[in-house]
Write a protein that holds these residues in place. Structure first.
Motif, PDB file in Angstrom:
ATOM      1  N   TRP A 193      12.055  39.546  68.668  1.00 54.43           N
ATOM      2  CA  TRP A 193      12.026  39.447  70.123  1.00 54.43           C
ATOM      3  C   TRP A 193      12.069  40.841  70.755  1.00 54.43           C
ATOM      4  O   TRP A 193      11.536  41.045  71.840  1.00 54.43           O
ATOM      5  CB  TRP A 193      13.192  38.594  70.619  1.00 54.43           C
ATOM      6  CG  TRP A 193      14.523  39.269  70.456  1.00 54.43           C
ATOM      7  CD1 TRP A 193      15.317  39.263  69.360  1.00 54.43           C
ATOM      8  CD2 TRP A 193      15.178  40.092  71.431  1.00 54.43           C
ATOM      9  NE1 TRP A 193      16.432  40.021  69.578  1.00 54.43           N
ATOM     10  CE2 TRP A 193      16.377  40.537  70.846  1.00 54.43           C
ATOM     11  CE3 TRP A 193      14.878  40.473  72.731  1.00 54.43           C
ATOM     12  CZ2 TRP A 193      17.269  41.352  71.512  1.00 54.43           C
ATOM     13  CZ3 TRP A 193      15.772  41.290  73.412  1.00 54.43           C
ATOM     14  CH2 TRP A 193      16.959  41.718  72.798  1.00 54.43           C
ATOM     15  N   ASN A 234      11.827  35.433  74.203  1.00 55.59           N
ATOM     16  CA  ASN A 234      13.130  35.181  73.581  1.00 55.59           C
ATOM     17  C   ASN A 234      13.041  35.010  72.073  1.00 55.59           C
ATOM     18  O   ASN A 234      14.075  34.913  71.400  1.00 55.59           O
ATOM     19  CB  ASN A 234      13.755  33.907  74.151  1.00 55.59           C
ATOM     20  CG  ASN A 234      13.860  33.941  75.657  1.00 55.59           C
ATOM     21  OD1 ASN A 234      13.969  35.006  76.244  1.00 55.59           O
ATOM     22  ND2 ASN A 234      13.820  32.777  76.265  1.00 55.59           N
ATOM     23  N   TYR A 235      11.814  34.927  71.549  1.00 54.61           N
ATOM     24  CA  TYR A 235      11.604  34.533  70.161  1.00 54.61           C
ATOM     25  C   TYR A 235      11.003  35.657  69.324  1.00 54.61           C
ATOM     26  O   TYR A 235      10.174  36.426  69.794  1.00 54.61           O
ATOM     27  CB  TYR A 235      10.593  33.383  70.084  1.00 54.61           C
ATOM     28  CG  TYR A 235      11.037  32.065  70.657  1.00 54.61           C
ATOM     29  CD1 TYR A 235      10.892  31.796  72.008  1.00 54.61           C
ATOM     30  CD2 TYR A 235      11.553  31.076  69.840  1.00 54.61           C
ATOM     31  CE1 TYR A 235      11.274  30.571  72.534  1.00 54.61           C
ATOM     32  CE2 TYR A 235      11.930  29.846  70.351  1.00 54.61           C
ATOM     33  CZ  TYR A 235      11.793  29.607  71.693  1.00 54.61           C
ATOM     34  OH  TYR A 235      12.165  28.395  72.203  1.00 54.61           O
ATOM     35  N   ASN A 242       4.209  40.010  75.954  1.00 57.17           N
ATOM     36  CA  ASN A 242       5.043  38.967  76.559  1.00 57.17           C
ATOM     37  C   ASN A 242       4.476  38.497  77.901  1.00 57.17           C
ATOM     38  O   ASN A 242       4.664  37.328  78.274  1.00 57.17           O
ATOM     39  CB  ASN A 242       6.466  39.470  76.738  1.00 57.17           C
ATOM     40  CG  ASN A 242       7.201  39.609  75.410  1.00 57.17           C
ATOM     41  OD1 ASN A 242       6.846  38.964  74.425  1.00 57.17           O
ATOM     42  ND2 ASN A 242       8.205  40.463  75.378  1.00 57.17           N
TER      43      ASN A 242
END
Length: 127
Positions: free
Chosen positions: A53, A31-32, A73
């Protein structure tokens, strides 16, 4: 809040390579956006590279073409591959998370846009 831990620093000769890792815990990194910064002795912390992201990347002019930022991720990890290292690349390298989740467009370069700073990893490039 996400916790970040950097690793992979060390001593290398000019022209050499290193790969830094920034591992996250506490929350998923997907998410970042993530940024890498560095700080040389007696100097301010400066922007190096960032990845959004969505995978968009942005580099400082001083490292463009030599450093590559990437993210995995599935491993909750961001990497900074550094080649053709120069003595002026010496410093403590920090990773940090973008304060804004799902930021549109390019990731930011300003320190104030980041939080959850790691403890840093030392990179020393000898001439």
């Amino acid at each position: 809040q996400v916790q970040l831990v950097e690793s992979g620093g060390g001593l290398v000769q000019a022209g050499g390579s290193l790969r830094l890792s920034c591992a996250a815990s506490g929350r998923t990194l997907s998410n970042y956006g993530l940024g890498w910064f560095r700080q040389a002795p007696g100097k301010e912390r400066e922007f190096v590279a960032a990845i959004s992201w969505s995978g968009m990347t942005y580099y400082a002019d001083s490292v463009l073409g030599r450093f590559t930022i990437s993210r995995d991720n599935a491993k909750n990890t961001v990497y900074l591959q550094m080649i053709s290292l120069k003595p002026e690349d010496t410093g403590v390298y920090y990773c940090a998370a973008d304060k804004l989740l799902y930021r549109p467009g390019l990731p930011p370069a300003a320190r104030n846009d980041y939080h959850s700073w790691g403890q840093g990893t030392q990179v020393t490039v000898s001439s």
